[in-house]
Write a protein that holds these residues in place. Sequence first.
Motif, short mmCIF file in Angstrom:
data_model
loop_
_atom_site.label_atom_id
_atom_site.label_comp_id
_atom_site.label_asym_id
_atom_site.label_seq_id
_atom_site.Cartn_x
_atom_site.Cartn_y
_atom_site.Cartn_z
N PRO A 1 0.81 -1.22 0.00
CA PRO A 1 0.00 0.00 0.00
C PRO A 1 0.85 1.27 0.00
O PRO A 1 1.93 1.32 0.58
CB PRO A 1 -0.79 -0.10 1.31
N THR A 2 0.30 2.27 -0.68
CA THR A 2 0.88 3.60 -0.68
C THR A 2 -0.29 4.57 -0.72
O THR A 2 -1.44 4.14 -0.62
CB THR A 2 1.86 3.79 -1.86
N ILE A 3 -0.01 5.86 -0.84
CA ILE A 3 -1.14 6.79 -0.96
C ILE A 3 -1.44 7.07 -2.43
O ILE A 3 -0.55 7.05 -3.29
CB ILE A 3 -0.91 8.13 -0.24
N ILE B 1 -7.47 11.72 -3.27
CA ILE B 1 -6.08 12.07 -2.93
C ILE B 1 -5.82 11.75 -1.46
O ILE B 1 -6.64 12.05 -0.59
CB ILE B 1 -5.80 13.56 -3.26
N GLY B 2 -4.68 11.09 -1.21
CA GLY B 2 -4.32 10.72 0.16
C GLY B 2 -4.79 9.35 0.59
O GLY B 2 -4.34 8.82 1.61
N GLN B 3 -5.68 8.74 -0.19
CA GLN B 3 -6.24 7.43 0.16
C GLN B 3 -5.15 6.36 0.25
O GLN B 3 -4.31 6.24 -0.63
CB GLN B 3 -7.26 7.03 -0.91
N LYS B 4 -5.19 5.58 1.31
CA LYS B 4 -4.33 4.40 1.41
C LYS B 4 -4.84 3.36 0.43
O LYS B 4 -6.00 2.93 0.50
CB LYS B 4 -4.38 3.85 2.82
#
Lengths: 240, 240
Positions: free
Chosen positions: B11-13, B20-23
């Motif tokens: 996982p990343t963002i 935007i920013g969602q894992k």
Amino acid sequence: MTIPVLEIFGPTIQGEGMVIGQKTMFVRTAGCDYSCSWCDSKFTWDGSEKNNIRKMNAKEILDALIEEGGDRFGHVTISGGNPGLLPQLNNLVDLLHLHGVKVALETQGSKWQSWFTKINELTLSPKPPSSGMQTDFSVLDKIIESLSIEQKGTFSLKIVVFDDADLGYARKVHQRYPTVELFIQVGNDDLEKANEAELLAHLLERYEQLIDQVMADKELKHVRVLPQLHTYLWGNKRGV
Amino acid sequence: MTIPVLEIFGPTIQGEGMVIGQKTMFVRTAGCDYSCSWCDSKFTWDGSEKNNIRKMNAKEILDALIEEGGDRFGHVTISGGNPGLLPQLNNLVDLLHLHGVKVALETQGSKWQSWFTKINELTLSPKPPSSGMQTDFSVLDKIIESLSIEQKGTFSLKIVVFDDADLGYARKVHQRYPTVELFIQVGNDDLEKANEAELLAHLLERYEQLIDQVMADKELKHVRVLPQLHTYLWGNKRGV
């Protein structure tokens, strides 16, 4: 009843949270029931700008918004201080909606107002341990319960994280309200730094550290991790 | 029918757009009907990584996601290339939902797929003039019409802007679909720069210029202006 106002500015972008990037005007109210150690708007409650508070009614605020933003806006963000302390904001929310303007608002969720249900994008930002404040979860429970039934717009939780204890608090809040969208925001621990390049490098490093922690965390699956974009663009300046 | 896959990571963002920013985990499919001049993933269609394409079925992709992300994810983003070319993605979307995983997807909107309506967060990113591509608005009209009726999740438009003609295109798209949330994204015009500090300063300057233009524009009231956060964090690196 008038509304105590400290700042009206825009249009600019919302730099954080659930509508990050949104073109919006800002109205900043004075007064807060909290006194967070790292508050980035202490002037709204520490008395330092007591003489700059304007007592305005809804119509006067709308006029000031139009004077500032002309016909270039369709969205207003009400921030503070804690605007959730002010029952009289009901009139402003109604007047803005009447003019086709959407309204976002941010509060720590320490007090309920019936007009919360009319807000298009409501951010509840309970404060983690590093703030020095205590969350009254019985109040927050009632707010989230009421919003889940009645809210016409959308709402979310936002938690600013400075350290491991804060991240633990975010985990606890996420477990308590698993269906509410959670934004984890990296705290700005350097409100004095004027060198923007240094501040930027520092903030990006902290953002990356927080991302690493959340990515490794199996309890924080359904979350969003965001910075404050305005600090990347404009450092610690006010009114942008 | 198998799915041509070039990358699985996380996982990343999610660094851009409506979540935007969602894992999230990323699945990048190979193949595109476009060849945008500034594409940041040319390797998905220019033949340079033809030998790295894995033909995988839905189960194999889920297994690879779990191998990579363990039990640390609940969200997958399908990107490309243009995943909207692949009817067989229907199986993957269903399998992910069956496992309680939400699915975001990005496509230029040049071809309709019936499984679009199942995507939790669907981004339609028609390409502006600087890409060298032509938008077939009759196709995009039909997609947006169908989504407006049937979509179970949310969808939005995203337009990458490099110059004034692109901003004019964004204005035209906004007028054509005024009720669809529009994200205006600053283009990364320097895909080769390896010096991250220089790239960062350059990208922030361009972001601020775009903000200034949109703030002054009365036709672009209800929009969100965002950067690509991953380029701030990791420059032009792949797989993060």
